[in-house]
Design an enzyme around this catalytic site. Structure first.
Site, mmCIF file in Angstrom:
data_model
loop_
_atom_site.group_PDB
_atom_site.id
_atom_site.type_symbol
_atom_site.label_atom_id
_atom_site.label_comp_id
_atom_site.label_asym_id
_atom_site.label_seq_id
_atom_site.Cartn_x
_atom_site.Cartn_y
_atom_site.Cartn_z
ATOM 1 C CB SER A 163 8.400 -37.826 19.826
ATOM 2 O OG SER A 163 9.563 -38.396 20.386
ATOM 3 C CE LYS B 89 12.977 -44.386 12.742
ATOM 4 N NZ LYS B 89 12.862 -45.459 13.707
ATOM 5 N N GLY C 4 3.521 -52.913 6.481
ATOM 6 C CA GLY C 4 4.280 -51.671 6.369
ATOM 7 C C GLY C 4 5.680 -51.926 5.843
ATOM 8 C CB ALA C 5 7.582 -51.322 3.234
ATOM 9 N NE ARG D 238 -0.731 -47.646 4.268
ATOM 10 C CZ ARG D 238 -0.775 -46.704 5.193
ATOM 11 N NH1 ARG D 238 -1.854 -45.961 5.314
ATOM 12 N NH2 ARG D 238 0.245 -46.493 6.010
ATOM 13 C CB VAL E 233 6.308 -50.272 15.726
ATOM 14 C CG1 VAL E 233 6.898 -51.554 15.206
ATOM 15 C CG2 VAL E 233 5.649 -49.498 14.619
ATOM 16 N N GLY F 152 4.602 -50.934 21.125
ATOM 17 C CA GLY F 152 6.016 -50.650 20.880
ATOM 18 C C GLY F 152 6.746 -49.950 22.004
#
Length: 263
Positions: free
Chosen positions: A14, A65, A125-126, A150, A209, A232
């Site tokens: 990060s 999140k 992606g989810a 996936r 991203v 991203g």
């Protein structure tokens, strides 16, 4: 001195502290921003520290999140709709969860003058950030949003929030104008997304991203075929910009120096 944190797992990569501390210094604010690797079990205690004033604000990254939500007093409308929180602050003695990812994504696309209106968007992606991206795409009037993950159940869960999503099996390919990698595949240099992109033509936008590394294998693949690519980084800067404004009531500058800081 005020204290701010970004929490996640992993968190080493990060660049949030670098960016926030740069703006803190530039605006002469008496504050510090750090990163902290946590586990699911630590969430309750960290939110309590916001409640009792030991921490003034938190950014949330993968994979927390959604899992922070039950511990918050209130969600802003955008966080509630996306069911995803990346920014936490205290107001009127309530700990509030907000989502700046959606606006960050929208501002990043506007910066490169990319108009998603009437376009087909294919998302890989989810995870935590995807609902925020879908929210922004819908706001910007994308024609169709197709999703592949996936674990198919995770994609189906998103369809419960956004009923007009089209879900396809992982590894399948579909026609698109813009493809977004919202998986963590790419954080490591040898990561490959097992997707046959050989039939994809030119004139598409490949969006990842991930911002560190700046060019994932996914983006290199898109570039090789003569497509526009974007990582991203600007989404990351803009979501941080929105969070910083909420916490400090100051609109920090997004200039060349800010952007170069993250190279």
């Amino acid at each position: 001195m005020k204290k701010y944190l970004v929490i996640g797992n992993p968190i080493e990569h990060s660049l949030s502290p670098k960016l926030h501390n740069y703006w803190i210094k530039k605006n002469n604010i008496d504050a510090a921003y750090e990163k902290k690797k946590i586990n699911e079990d630590d969430i309750k205690d960290i939110i309590t520290e916001v409640k009792n004033g030991k921490i003034d604000g938190i950014n949330v990254t993968i994979p927390f999140k959604k899992s922070v939500i039950p511990f918050l007093d209130k969600l802003t409308p955008v966080a509630d709709e996306a069911q995803s929180v990346n920014t936490i602050y205290k107001e009127n003695n309530e700990v509030i969860g907000h989502n700046t990812d959606s606006k960050g994504f929208e501002l990043a696309l506007r910066r490169i003058n990319y108009d998603v209106k009437n376009k087909k968007i294919f998302i890989l992606g989810a995870g935590g950030v995807v609902s925020s991206i879908i929210l922004a795409l819908k706001k910007m009037e994308a024609f169709k949003i197709i999703l592949s993950n996936r674990t198919k159940q995770k994609a189906e869960d998103l369809k419960k929030i956004y009923s007009d999503l089209e879900i396809i099996d992982w590894g399948q390919i579909t026609d698109f104008d813009m493809i977004i990698n919202a998986t963590s595949l790419g954080l490591k240099n040898n990561d490959q997304i097992q997707l046959d992109l050989s039939k994809v033509g030119k004139g598409k936008l490949f969006y990842d991203v991930i911002y560190n590394p700046t060019k994932t294998n996914f983006l290199l693949q898109g570039e090789k075929k003569g497509n526009q690519t974007e990582n991203g980084k600007m989404m990351f800067i803009y979501q941080a910009h929105q969070a910083f404004t909420i916490w400090h009531k100051i609109l920090p500058e997004v200039d060349d120096e800010t952007i170069k800081l993250l190279d």
